[in-house]
Design a protein around this motif. Structure first.
Motif, PDB file in Angstrom:
ATOM      1  N   LEU A 314       0.838  -1.197   0.000  1.00  0.00           N
ATOM      2  CA  LEU A 314       0.000   0.000   0.000  1.00  0.00           C
ATOM      3  C   LEU A 314       0.874   1.249   0.000  1.00  0.00           C
ATOM      4  O   LEU A 314       2.050   1.192   0.390  1.00  0.00           O
ATOM      5  CB  LEU A 314      -0.906   0.014   1.236  1.00  0.00           C
ATOM      6  CG  LEU A 314      -1.879  -1.157   1.415  1.00  0.00           C
ATOM      7  CD1 LEU A 314      -2.583  -1.040   2.769  1.00  0.00           C
ATOM      8  CD2 LEU A 314      -2.889  -1.199   0.284  1.00  0.00           C
ATOM      9  N   PRO A 315       0.335   2.402  -0.388  1.00  0.00           N
ATOM     10  CA  PRO A 315       1.134   3.635  -0.356  1.00  0.00           C
ATOM     11  C   PRO A 315       1.583   4.031   1.042  1.00  0.00           C
ATOM     12  O   PRO A 315       2.629   4.638   1.213  1.00  0.00           O
ATOM     13  CB  PRO A 315       0.187   4.688  -0.944  1.00  0.00           C
ATOM     14  CG  PRO A 315      -0.805   3.918  -1.747  1.00  0.00           C
ATOM     15  CD  PRO A 315      -0.984   2.622  -1.017  1.00  0.00           C
ATOM     16  N   PHE A 316       0.779   3.697   2.062  1.00  0.00           N
ATOM     17  CA  PHE A 316       1.199   3.994   3.431  1.00  0.00           C
ATOM     18  C   PHE A 316       0.492   3.064   4.408  1.00  0.00           C
ATOM     19  O   PHE A 316      -0.573   2.508   4.110  1.00  0.00           O
ATOM     20  CB  PHE A 316       0.950   5.463   3.795  1.00  0.00           C
ATOM     21  CG  PHE A 316      -0.462   5.791   4.191  1.00  0.00           C
ATOM     22  CD1 PHE A 316      -0.801   5.997   5.514  1.00  0.00           C
ATOM     23  CD2 PHE A 316      -1.457   5.917   3.229  1.00  0.00           C
ATOM     24  CE1 PHE A 316      -2.100   6.308   5.884  1.00  0.00           C
ATOM     25  CE2 PHE A 316      -2.758   6.234   3.578  1.00  0.00           C
ATOM     26  CZ  PHE A 316      -3.082   6.425   4.915  1.00  0.00           C
ATOM     27  N   PHE A 333       5.469   5.581   4.694  1.00  0.00           N
ATOM     28  CA  PHE A 333       5.003   5.903   3.356  1.00  0.00           C
ATOM     29  C   PHE A 333       5.975   5.324   2.332  1.00  0.00           C
ATOM     30  O   PHE A 333       7.195   5.439   2.482  1.00  0.00           O
ATOM     31  CB  PHE A 333       4.925   7.426   3.164  1.00  0.00           C
ATOM     32  CG  PHE A 333       3.926   8.096   4.066  1.00  0.00           C
ATOM     33  CD1 PHE A 333       2.672   8.450   3.599  1.00  0.00           C
ATOM     34  CD2 PHE A 333       4.248   8.382   5.388  1.00  0.00           C
ATOM     35  CE1 PHE A 333       1.754   9.072   4.438  1.00  0.00           C
ATOM     36  CE2 PHE A 333       3.331   9.007   6.229  1.00  0.00           C
ATOM     37  CZ  PHE A 333       2.087   9.343   5.754  1.00  0.00           C
ATOM     38  N   ASP A 334       5.419   4.740   1.297  1.00  0.00           N
ATOM     39  CA  ASP A 334       6.225   4.246   0.179  1.00  0.00           C
ATOM     40  C   ASP A 334       6.335   5.368  -0.840  1.00  0.00           C
ATOM     41  O   ASP A 334       5.434   5.602  -1.650  1.00  0.00           O
ATOM     42  CB  ASP A 334       5.546   3.017  -0.440  1.00  0.00           C
ATOM     43  CG  ASP A 334       6.400   2.372  -1.523  1.00  0.00           C
ATOM     44  OD1 ASP A 334       7.343   3.017  -2.019  1.00  0.00           O
ATOM     45  OD2 ASP A 334       6.117   1.207  -1.874  1.00  0.00           O
ATOM     46  N   ARG A 335       7.460   6.090  -0.794  1.00  0.00           N
ATOM     47  CA  ARG A 335       7.624   7.249  -1.672  1.00  0.00           C
ATOM     48  C   ARG A 335       7.637   6.847  -3.148  1.00  0.00           C
ATOM     49  O   ARG A 335       7.263   7.643  -4.007  1.00  0.00           O
ATOM     50  CB  ARG A 335       8.926   7.968  -1.318  1.00  0.00           C
ATOM     51  CG  ARG A 335       8.990   8.528   0.104  1.00  0.00           C
ATOM     52  CD  ARG A 335       8.235   9.804   0.254  1.00  0.00           C
ATOM     53  NE  ARG A 335       8.807  10.881  -0.522  1.00  0.00           N
ATOM     54  CZ  ARG A 335       8.444  12.154  -0.420  1.00  0.00           C
ATOM     55  NH1 ARG A 335       7.504  12.499   0.438  1.00  0.00           N
ATOM     56  NH2 ARG A 335       8.979  13.081  -1.171  1.00  0.00           N
ATOM     57  N   GLY A 336       8.072   5.634  -3.439  1.00  0.00           N
ATOM     58  CA  GLY A 336       8.093   5.185  -4.817  1.00  0.00           C
ATOM     59  C   GLY A 336       6.717   5.104  -5.436  1.00  0.00           C
ATOM     60  O   GLY A 336       6.569   5.198  -6.659  1.00  0.00           O
ATOM     61  N   GLN A 337       5.681   4.909  -4.625  1.00  0.00           N
ATOM     62  CA  GLN A 337       4.314   4.883  -5.129  1.00  0.00           C
ATOM     63  C   GLN A 337       3.730   6.283  -5.273  1.00  0.00           C
ATOM     64  O   GLN A 337       2.662   6.461  -5.876  1.00  0.00           O
ATOM     65  CB  GLN A 337       3.423   4.042  -4.216  1.00  0.00           C
ATOM     66  CG  GLN A 337       3.805   2.574  -4.168  1.00  0.00           C
ATOM     67  CD  GLN A 337       2.776   1.728  -3.453  1.00  0.00           C
ATOM     68  OE1 GLN A 337       1.576   1.841  -3.693  1.00  0.00           O
ATOM     69  NE2 GLN A 337       3.241   0.869  -2.549  1.00  0.00           N
ATOM     70  N   SER A 347       9.542   6.575   3.865  1.00  0.00           N
ATOM     71  CA  SER A 347       9.634   7.655   4.858  1.00  0.00           C
ATOM     72  C   SER A 347       8.766   7.283   6.056  1.00  0.00           C
ATOM     73  O   SER A 347       7.628   6.847   5.884  1.00  0.00           O
ATOM     74  CB  SER A 347       9.196   8.997   4.271  1.00  0.00           C
ATOM     75  OG  SER A 347       7.849   8.969   3.870  1.00  0.00           O
ATOM     76  N   VAL A 348       9.319   7.451   7.234  1.00  0.00           N
ATOM     77  CA  VAL A 348       8.635   7.089   8.473  1.00  0.00           C
ATOM     78  C   VAL A 348       8.486   8.340   9.332  1.00  0.00           C
ATOM     79  O   VAL A 348       9.467   9.063   9.559  1.00  0.00           O
ATOM     80  CB  VAL A 348       9.407   6.002   9.246  1.00  0.00           C
ATOM     81  CG1 VAL A 348       8.695   5.649  10.549  1.00  0.00           C
ATOM     82  CG2 VAL A 348       9.575   4.757   8.377  1.00  0.00           C
ATOM     83  N   VAL A 349       7.275   8.597   9.796  1.00  0.00           N
ATOM     84  CA  VAL A 349       6.977   9.812  10.548  1.00  0.00           C
ATOM     85  C   VAL A 349       6.878   9.505  12.034  1.00  0.00           C
ATOM     86  O   VAL A 349       6.254   8.518  12.437  1.00  0.00           O
ATOM     87  CB  VAL A 349       5.661  10.445  10.055  1.00  0.00           C
ATOM     88  CG1 VAL A 349       5.301  11.666  10.899  1.00  0.00           C
ATOM     89  CG2 VAL A 349       5.779  10.833   8.594  1.00  0.00           C
TER      90      VAL A 349
END
Length: 447
Positions: A314-316, A333-337, A347-349
């Motif tokens: 999934l995108p995130f 979040f999958d930045r590649g998507q 990226s992890v928040v």
């Protein structure tokens, strides 16, 4: 042509400048940094354009979406639109909650019935919260903390951990035990309690500067205005008592030089501390003191680069955090998507990241990589090729119960205040920044 100066090139300042340019003003936008966007901007690292913080917008962000269209950014292509969801990695002990694209509130009822990972008691708890909040019209007689509100509504521990705590951190960037319940309810009112599209989650497909501030700058310049980056405004003074015109003095570098402009209106749209300095010089000491009294919460974003073929389903995803056990991440979040040029980048928040930000960066990124490897049952995620940790120390003000926030009207002709910290139903979000900028622009136009 009337003229205006906007001091501060974050989202609030860019919004004020665009609204003034739309109204026919020749605008000069001053920004002390070299990059527009303020606390939601692009940064360069490891040959990539990243953001100083990963953001999720909502379909309820009506003013943000309006201004994006105004500056020729198409939200349908610039933002990935996904339905409201709270989905955890399947290898973990989370839940899977996703709202179908049905009319409200049917979409939430169906999502609740289909939700996996929640017991019957959890689902009844969520239904009770939603029903009671609607009956109360999303209003409290006296503000309290989010934790107190959840206790009053008899929310289960599991639902708090999987739904309410991460939503509170994401929306208010303040821990539930210190966060304003009324502001939290305001966010839920305009998303869960509104039309279905208002609850949609919008993920930027480009960096945050390109998403709006850069397009705003082009819009201003195309209408005869100017954008001055690397220009710190050190003096703001009325040209004559009560006529609403202002003299603005800005200092640049040796190449760009200094600037001095006289304008018919001005908007203070920098951070609260920088605006406080200028307001104190204008004799607004009480307001300046109030601006300096804000407490702040940081946000940390950890970027992890893996092989180009690395991809999430999934995108995130939401992540189950537990600082005591070294699990810091709250969303991944999958930045590649989102951006084709960033395959294999996650990226992890970490919101309200005071504890995480105190760690050495390599130790924090290592702990987050281990968290991902465990959550997704993918050992390769423990060893990224490189990592980058970015902490915005004053990402947002601490959104605490009963917090008094200043109005955009500072009581001086032709001058207004803008920023996500000004009086609003919302916490420090992009939408509250944009709304304040639009409101400030409209205020100075009427003087």
């Amino acid at each position: 042509m009337k003229t205006a100066a906007v001091i501060g090139g974050g989202w609030a300042g860019c919004s004020a400048a665009v609204e003034l340019a739309r109204a026919g003003y020749k605008v000069t936008l001053f920004e002390a940094a070299r990059t527009l966007g303020g606390r939601a901007r692009a940064v360069e690292a490891n040959g990539l354009t990243l953001d100083n913080g990963q953001h999720i917008l909502l379909g309820a962000y009506t003013e943000t979406l309006r201004l994006l269209r105004l500056v020729d950014i198409d939200p349908a292509s610039a933002l990935l639109n996904v339905p409201l969801q709270m989905r955890y990695p399947p290898a973990g002990q989370g839940m899977d909650f996703i709202a179908p694209r049905l009319i409200a509130p049917l979409h939430l009822a169906v999502a609740l019935l289909r939700a996996k990972g929640l017991t019957r008691a959890d689902k009844m708890s969520l239904a009770r919260f939603s029903t009671t909040a609607r009956w109360m019209d999303w209003r409290l007689h006296v503000d309290c903390s989010v934790s107190e509100l959840l206790e009053r509504f008899d929310q289960t521990d599991r639902l708090i951990a999987l739904m309410w705590r991460p939503l509170c951190l994401a929306a208010l960037n303040t821990p539930p035990e210190r966060a304003s319940a009324q502001v939290f309810l305001n966010v839920l009112r305009d998303s869960l309690g509104a039309r279905r599209a208002a609850s949609d989650m919008l993920l930027p497909r480009t960096d945050l500067t390109a998403l709006f501030p850069a397009a705003a700058a082009a819009y201003i310049i195309a209408r005869g205005g100017m954008v001055r980056t690397g220009a710190k405004v050190g003096a703001l003074s009325p040209i004559a008592p009560s006529d609403g015109r202002w003299q603005v003095e800005a200092t640049g570098n040796q190449v760009d030089g200094n600037w001095s402009v006289q304008v018919d209106a001005a908007v203070l749209a920098g951070g609260a501390p920088s605006s406080a300095v200028l307001l104190a010089k204008l004799g607004k000491q009480e307001l300046a003191t109030a601006l300096m009294a804000f407490e702040y919460e940081p946000i940390t974003t950890c970027y992890l680069q893996y092989g180009l073929g690395t991809r999430l389903d999934l995108p995130f995803y939401a992540l189950l955090d537990d600082p005591a056990s070294g699990r810091w991440g709250q969303f991944v979040f999958d930045r590649g998507q989102l951006e084709l040029a960033q395959p294999g980048l996650l990226s992890v928040v970490v919101s309200a990241s005071s504890q995480a930000g105190a760690l050495e960066r390599h130790a924090l990124s290592g702990a987050i990589a281990e968290q991902l490897a465990h959550a997704f049952a993918r050992p390769e995620l423990a060893t990224p090729a490189w990592s980058q940790v970015i902490t915005e120390k004053r990402a947002t003000f601490a959104c605490t119960p009963g917090l008094q926030r200043p109005a955009i009207d500072v009581g001086l002709p032709g001058l207004a205040l803008a920023g996500d910290y000004t009086a609003s139903d919302y916490p420090a979000t992009l939408e509250s920044a944009v709304r304040s900028g639009v409101g400030a622009a409209r205020l100075v136009r009427t003087r």
